[in-house]
Design a protein around this motif. Structure first.
Motif, PDB file in Angstrom:
ATOM      1  N   TYR A 197      30.889  33.232  54.343  1.00 30.86           N
ATOM      2  CA  TYR A 197      30.388  33.510  52.985  1.00 30.86           C
ATOM      3  C   TYR A 197      31.888  33.444  52.031  1.00 30.86           C
ATOM      4  N   PRO A 198      31.850  33.215  50.905  1.00 28.30           N
ATOM      5  CA  PRO A 198      33.122  32.939  50.227  1.00 28.30           C
ATOM      6  C   PRO A 198      33.605  34.335  49.959  1.00 28.30           C
ATOM      7  N   ARG A 199      35.148  34.261  49.652  1.00 29.45           N
ATOM      8  CA  ARG A 199      36.085  35.523  49.284  1.00 29.45           C
ATOM      9  C   ARG A 199      36.166  34.989  47.837  1.00 29.45           C
ATOM     10  N   ALA A 200      36.870  36.248  46.875  1.00 28.44           N
ATOM     11  CA  ALA A 200      37.187  35.799  45.549  1.00 28.44           C
ATOM     12  C   ALA A 200      38.077  36.963  45.134  1.00 28.44           C
ATOM     13  N   THR A 201      38.747  36.567  43.912  1.00 21.22           N
ATOM     14  CA  THR A 201      39.521  37.482  43.242  1.00 21.22           C
ATOM     15  C   THR A 201      38.602  38.162  42.002  1.00 21.22           C
ATOM     16  N   PHE A 202      39.463  39.199  41.318  1.00 19.91           N
ATOM     17  CA  PHE A 202      38.755  39.786  40.289  1.00 19.91           C
ATOM     18  C   PHE A 202      38.817  38.584  39.091  1.00 19.91           C
ATOM     19  N   HIS A 203      39.928  37.860  39.156  1.00 16.86           N
ATOM     20  CA  HIS A 203      39.709  36.590  37.854  1.00 16.86           C
ATOM     21  C   HIS A 203      38.656  35.836  38.231  1.00 16.86           C
ATOM     22  N   ASP A 204      38.243  35.324  39.489  1.00 21.33           N
ATOM     23  CA  ASP A 204      37.322  34.690  39.897  1.00 21.33           C
ATOM     24  C   ASP A 204      35.842  35.450  39.200  1.00 21.33           C
ATOM     25  N   LEU A 205      35.738  36.871  39.523  1.00 16.62           N
ATOM     26  CA  LEU A 205      34.694  37.597  39.014  1.00 16.62           C
ATOM     27  C   LEU A 205      34.590  37.359  37.726  1.00 16.62           C
ATOM     28  N   ALA A 206      35.638  37.581  36.809  1.00 17.31           N
ATOM     29  CA  ALA A 206      35.521  37.755  35.513  1.00 17.31           C
ATOM     30  C   ALA A 206      34.902  36.184  35.033  1.00 17.31           C
ATOM     31  N   ASP A 207      35.172  35.045  35.598  1.00 14.64           N
ATOM     32  CA  ASP A 207      34.925  33.740  35.155  1.00 14.64           C
ATOM     33  C   ASP A 207      33.252  33.701  35.506  1.00 14.64           C
ATOM     34  N   ALA A 208      32.880  34.478  36.647  1.00 14.93           N
ATOM     35  CA  ALA A 208      31.544  34.283  37.174  1.00 14.93           C
ATOM     36  C   ALA A 208      30.634  35.345  35.995  1.00 14.93           C
ATOM     37  N   LEU A 209      31.254  36.167  35.648  1.00 16.61           N
ATOM     38  CA  LEU A 209      30.442  37.151  34.745  1.00 16.61           C
ATOM     39  C   LEU A 209      30.326  36.343  33.407  1.00 16.61           C
ATOM     40  N   ALA A 210      31.364  35.528  32.914  1.00 16.33           N
ATOM     41  CA  ALA A 210      31.235  34.835  31.761  1.00 16.33           C
ATOM     42  C   ALA A 210      30.240  33.787  31.865  1.00 16.33           C
ATOM     43  N   GLY A 211      29.849  33.432  32.855  1.00 14.38           N
ATOM     44  CA  GLY A 211      29.084  32.377  33.044  1.00 14.38           C
ATOM     45  C   GLY A 211      27.574  32.196  32.681  1.00 14.38           C
ATOM     46  N   PRO A 212      26.948  31.108  32.532  1.00  9.88           N
ATOM     47  CA  PRO A 212      25.509  31.331  32.408  1.00  9.88           C
ATOM     48  C   PRO A 212      24.634  31.985  33.100  1.00  9.88           C
ATOM     49  N   ASP A 213      24.820  32.399  34.222  1.00 12.30           N
ATOM     50  CA  ASP A 213      23.826  33.176  35.172  1.00 12.30           C
ATOM     51  C   ASP A 213      24.846  33.929  36.063  1.00 12.30           C
ATOM     52  N   ASP A 250      37.847  40.253  47.397  1.00 13.52           N
ATOM     53  CA  ASP A 250      38.944  40.636  48.333  1.00 13.52           C
ATOM     54  C   ASP A 250      40.121  40.660  47.453  1.00 13.52           C
ATOM     55  N   ASP A 251      40.137  41.846  46.453  1.00 17.11           N
ATOM     56  CA  ASP A 251      41.571  41.620  45.727  1.00 17.11           C
ATOM     57  C   ASP A 251      42.074  43.301  45.497  1.00 17.11           C
ATOM     58  N   ASP A 252      42.947  43.261  45.008  1.00 20.92           N
ATOM     59  CA  ASP A 252      43.493  44.421  44.579  1.00 20.92           C
ATOM     60  C   ASP A 252      42.908  44.978  43.284  1.00 20.92           C
ATOM     61  N   PHE A 253      42.426  46.447  43.340  1.00 21.35           N
ATOM     62  CA  PHE A 253      41.935  46.784  41.913  1.00 21.35           C
ATOM     63  C   PHE A 253      42.612  46.724  40.900  1.00 21.35           C
ATOM     64  N   ALA A 254      44.131  46.667  40.860  1.00 20.05           N
ATOM     65  CA  ALA A 254      44.872  46.900  39.938  1.00 20.05           C
ATOM     66  C   ALA A 254      44.684  45.226  39.072  1.00 20.05           C
ATOM     67  N   ASN A 255      44.336  44.284  39.682  1.00 16.63           N
ATOM     68  CA  ASN A 255      44.014  43.212  39.060  1.00 16.63           C
ATOM     69  C   ASN A 255      42.774  42.843  38.146  1.00 16.63           C
ATOM     70  N   ALA A 256      41.915  43.921  38.425  1.00 18.91           N
ATOM     71  CA  ALA A 256      40.568  43.989  37.462  1.00 18.91           C
ATOM     72  C   ALA A 256      40.894  43.991  36.159  1.00 18.91           C
ATOM     73  N   ALA A 257      41.745  44.999  35.622  1.00 12.93           N
ATOM     74  CA  ALA A 257      42.199  45.041  34.266  1.00 12.93           C
ATOM     75  C   ALA A 257      42.785  43.688  33.751  1.00 12.93           C
ATOM     76  N   ASP A 258      43.679  43.338  34.428  1.00 15.59           N
ATOM     77  CA  ASP A 258      44.495  41.952  34.059  1.00 15.59           C
ATOM     78  C   ASP A 258      43.580  40.671  34.051  1.00 15.59           C
ATOM     79  N   ALA A 259      42.306  40.893  34.594  1.00 13.18           N
ATOM     80  CA  ALA A 259      41.418  39.950  34.667  1.00 13.18           C
ATOM     81  C   ALA A 259      40.471  39.915  33.499  1.00 13.18           C
ATOM     82  N   GLY A 260      40.582  41.024  32.365  1.00 13.30           N
ATOM     83  CA  GLY A 260      39.730  41.147  31.635  1.00 13.30           C
ATOM     84  C   GLY A 260      38.307  41.656  31.731  1.00 13.30           C
ATOM     85  N   LEU A 261      38.137  42.235  32.765  1.00 12.72           N
ATOM     86  CA  LEU A 261      36.926  42.833  33.085  1.00 12.72           C
ATOM     87  C   LEU A 261      36.536  44.124  32.262  1.00 12.72           C
ATOM     88  N   PRO A 262      35.257  44.307  31.882  1.00 13.09           N
ATOM     89  CA  PRO A 262      34.617  45.375  31.028  1.00 13.09           C
ATOM     90  C   PRO A 262      34.869  46.633  32.057  1.00 13.09           C
TER      91      PRO A 262
END
Length: 199
Positions: free
Chosen positions: A96-112, A180-192
């Protein structure tokens, strides 16, 4: 190994969670061999369940057995050493894939957008969480699996929690991505983010 997994036994891969994500026996669980091994297995493994240990070396398996004694598992029903290709036999490995908070931000901004599953303990969520995330603490994941949507899940947690939860849900047929990322990067990724203490 396949017979044991299909019979509902716990087959626990002791490797590091990133190595597990890259390739493992389908249906196996992953709890890294460290000081938290007994804690995680004590939370998750039903009483009197049969446990098989998979370690790279005999020393790793021996160490894990000593940890299991602390939670009343005197001896695993089986052990195996080597690597995932040795354990899988002719079956293909799964991953299964691993991702960063920036990847998560991109996924949440997507159509699904996926479901974000936060498996941290309640005390670990104080301060912030991602708005709209589903909260299921790691000890409760299996008991509440019916409450977790059967759709793509992006899992976040503290430290090795992510790997443990991702492995469990993947073994149950869920589509998972481990954040699989440091929580400190969540804010930098622009997550709500929102403050848990204010809820």
């Amino acid at each position: 190994m396949r017979r044991r997994i299909d019979a509902g036994e716990w087959v626990v891969d002791l490797r590091e969670h990133r190595a597990f994500a890259a390739g493992h026996v389908a249906g196996s669980a992953n709890v890294e061999l460290n000081e938290r091994l007994a804690t995680y297995l004590g939370w998750l493994v039903p009483w009197n369940a049969s446990v098989t240990l998979l370690g790279v070396t005999e020393g790793e398996v021996d160490q894990a057995q000593r940890e299991l004694v602390r939670i009343g598992i005197e001896r695993p029903v089986a052990v195996a050493t080597g690597g995932p290709h040795d354990w899988a036999g002719l079956e293909p490995l799964v991953r299964y894939p691993r991702a960063t908070f920036h990847d998560l931000a991109d996924a949440l901004a997507g159509p699904d957008p996926p479901t974000v599953l936060d498996v941290r303990l309640p005390s670990e969520r104080i301060g912030w969480h991602i708005r709209g995330s589903l909260r299921v603490p790691i000890p409760e994941v299996l008991g509440r699996i019916d409450q977790i949507p059967e759709r793509p899940l992006w899992i976040l947690g503290r430290g090795r929690q992510v790997g443990v939860a991702a492995a469990l849900l993947h073994a149950h047929g869920r589509d998972v991505t481990a954040v699989d990322d440091d929580f400190a990067n969540a804010a930098d990724a622009g997550l709500p983010l929102t403050n848990s203490a204010r809820r």
